[in-house]
Design a protein around this motif. Structure first.
Motif, PDB file in Angstrom:
ATOM      1  N   ASP A  89       0.833  -1.203   0.000  1.00  0.00           N
ATOM      2  CA  ASP A  89       0.000   0.000   0.000  1.00  0.00           C
ATOM      3  C   ASP A  89       0.865   1.249   0.000  1.00  0.00           C
ATOM      4  OD1 ASP A  89      -2.567  -1.374   0.311  1.00  0.00           O
ATOM      5  OD2 ASP A  89      -1.855  -1.850   2.340  1.00  0.00           O
ATOM      6  N   ASN A  92      -2.585   3.910   2.401  1.00  0.00           N
ATOM      7  CA  ASN A  92      -3.184   2.957   3.324  1.00  0.00           C
ATOM      8  C   ASN A  92      -4.707   3.003   3.178  1.00  0.00           C
ATOM      9  OD1 ASN A  92      -4.304   1.726   5.735  1.00  0.00           O
ATOM     10  ND2 ASN A  92      -2.242   1.801   6.577  1.00  0.00           N
ATOM     11  N   PRO A  93      -5.344   1.870   2.866  1.00  0.00           N
ATOM     12  CA  PRO A  93      -6.790   1.904   2.612  1.00  0.00           C
ATOM     13  C   PRO A  93      -7.626   2.193   3.851  1.00  0.00           C
ATOM     14  CG  PRO A  93      -5.992  -0.349   2.630  1.00  0.00           C
ATOM     15  CD  PRO A  93      -4.785   0.524   2.698  1.00  0.00           C
ATOM     16  N   GLY A 260      -6.598   3.555  -2.164  1.00  0.00           N
ATOM     17  CA  GLY A 260      -5.795   2.365  -1.947  1.00  0.00           C
ATOM     18  C   GLY A 260      -4.842   2.154  -3.109  1.00  0.00           C
ATOM     19  N   THR A 261      -4.062   1.089  -3.027  1.00  0.00           N
ATOM     20  CA  THR A 261      -3.046   0.796  -4.036  1.00  0.00           C
ATOM     21  C   THR A 261      -3.294  -0.560  -4.677  1.00  0.00           C
ATOM     22  OG1 THR A 261      -1.457   2.060  -2.707  1.00  0.00           O
ATOM     23  CG2 THR A 261      -0.563   0.677  -4.471  1.00  0.00           C
ATOM     24  N   SER A 263      -5.300  -4.690  -3.648  1.00  0.00           N
ATOM     25  CA  SER A 263      -6.388  -5.228  -2.831  1.00  0.00           C
ATOM     26  C   SER A 263      -6.363  -6.744  -2.781  1.00  0.00           C
ATOM     27  CB  SER A 263      -7.746  -4.767  -3.367  1.00  0.00           C
ATOM     28  OG  SER A 263      -8.805  -5.368  -2.637  1.00  0.00           O
TER      29      SER A 263
END
Length: 363
Positions: A89, A92-93, A260-261, A263
């Motif tokens: 990430d 950060n989600p 986010g980046t 998942s």
């Protein structure tokens, strides 16, 4: 670390010549809990690193300040322990403000002997931010094949009937959309389709407090109760088998990420053969379809081989309708080859560990 995370179990543990140290038992009442991992306290408790040849950080460092992460990196350097970092990430989600996470991650990346990430887009961003070269290794499966495969096969046997769309809001964390997503998503449903919204019962109950930061999401959920084509399914914690059983009943899963980046939900969709509907954030579309490079190259609807994406923030019903059609009417999700995929990723990790150990021995 952490050894107990699903990613670590599938990405590293299968390597024949790598021993992953077990996470310490932090609470006998919850033996599987790995957070907060004491290895990150190495600056004050050097004994937590005893027995390690390489330290590999994946998750679970958001509770430490950027300064504490810098001290952790310095503690590793003082002991001559190579640091490997996998950047899952960049955003950060679960945190509304990305600044502190980027600062922490920057300390880790700059102090690492090797950096890994999951997509080429993320690797390019890492190079741009910190001047570090990140090796790209694909995400392995999230859950064991013996858990997911019966549900994947059951999905293949299901034919016809009402189209079932799912969305999982979990504990209504900061990175999960609700109030801005649900209304247009309901409008986007095709005739005869049904939407199931899964949410933790305790989180929904707490969010009904007018002072709660996610009160608007709870209000949006409560408004759906009377809709004939929508079920709000409030539930307690689900074991892996229970979660897979619930997801296998859907024909498409809408990911509700605000930011986010990458998942893990995408990999669980792949494990189950479940088409995802992906917000155009970070590198999620590229993670699902490596032919799609980064968030800037995707468009609403189909982007690459079977990729259905929509604009995050305040998506329109038309945007979501196109993405749902791309997911529901697209080709089947290809089956994974869990043994060979995990073995290849684990072997790549083993090569990286041997390289950083060799480089450290020459210093």
């Amino acid at each position: 670390m952490p050894a107990g995370h699903d990613y670590v179990r599938h990405a590293i543990s299968p390597a024949a010549d790598v021993s992953v140290l077990a996470d310490p038992v932090l609470d006998p009442a919850e033996p599987a809990r790995w957070w907060p991992h004491p290895a990150l306290e190495a600056a004050d408790r050097p004994e937590v690193l005893d027995g390690a040849d390489v330290v590999h950080v994946h998750f679970g460092y958001e509770h430490r300040s950027p300064g504490q992460i810098a001290e952790f990196v310095a503690a590793l350097r003082s002991r001559g322990l190579p640091l490997v970092v996998t950047v899952h990430d960049l955003t950060n989600p679960h945190e509304p403000d990305p600044a502190a996470h980027l600062e922490r991650t920057g300390h880790l990346v700059r102090g690492a002997a090797a950096v890994i990430t999951l997509t080429r887009g993320a690797a390019a961003e890492i190079r741009e931010r910190w001047g570090a070269r990140a090796q790209v290794l694909p995400h392995p499966r999230l859950m064991a094949a013996e858990v997911t495969e019966p549900y994947r096969l059951a999905r293949l046997d299901r034919s016809g009937g009402r189209r079932m769309v799912g969305v999982v809001l979990g504990s209504l964390r900061a990175g999960v959309a609700g109030e801005e997503l649900l209304a247009p998503l309901v409008t986007a449903l095709s005739e005869g389709a049904h939407l199931t919204v899964m949410v933790r019962a305790d989180a929904l109950a707490a969010a009904r407090d007018p002072e709660h930061p996610r009160h608007a999401a709870a209000t949006a959920l409560d408004r759906l109760d009377a809709h004939p084509d929508v079920e709000v399914r409030a539930h307690d914690h689900l074991a892996d088998d229970e979660l897979c059983a619930a997801l296998a009943g859907f024909d498409a899963l809408v990911l509700p990420h605000r930011h986010g980046t990458h998942s893990g939900w995408l990999e669980l969709c792949r494990d189950l053969g479940l088409p995802p509907v992906i917000p155009r954030i970070g590198y999620l579309a590229e993670q699902w379809d490596p032919g799609v490079l980064g968030s800037g190259s995707t468009r609403s609807g189909s982007a690459g081989s079977g990729t259905a994406v929509y604009g995050p923030g305040h998506p329109t019903a038309d945007d979501l309708r196109r993405a749902l059609m791309a997911a529901l009417d697209g080709p089947p999700v290809p089956a994974r080859a869990p043994a060979s995929e995990d073995a290849a990723v684990a072997a790549a990790h083993a090569r990286i560990y041997r390289h950083v150990l060799s480089a450290a021995a020459e210093r």
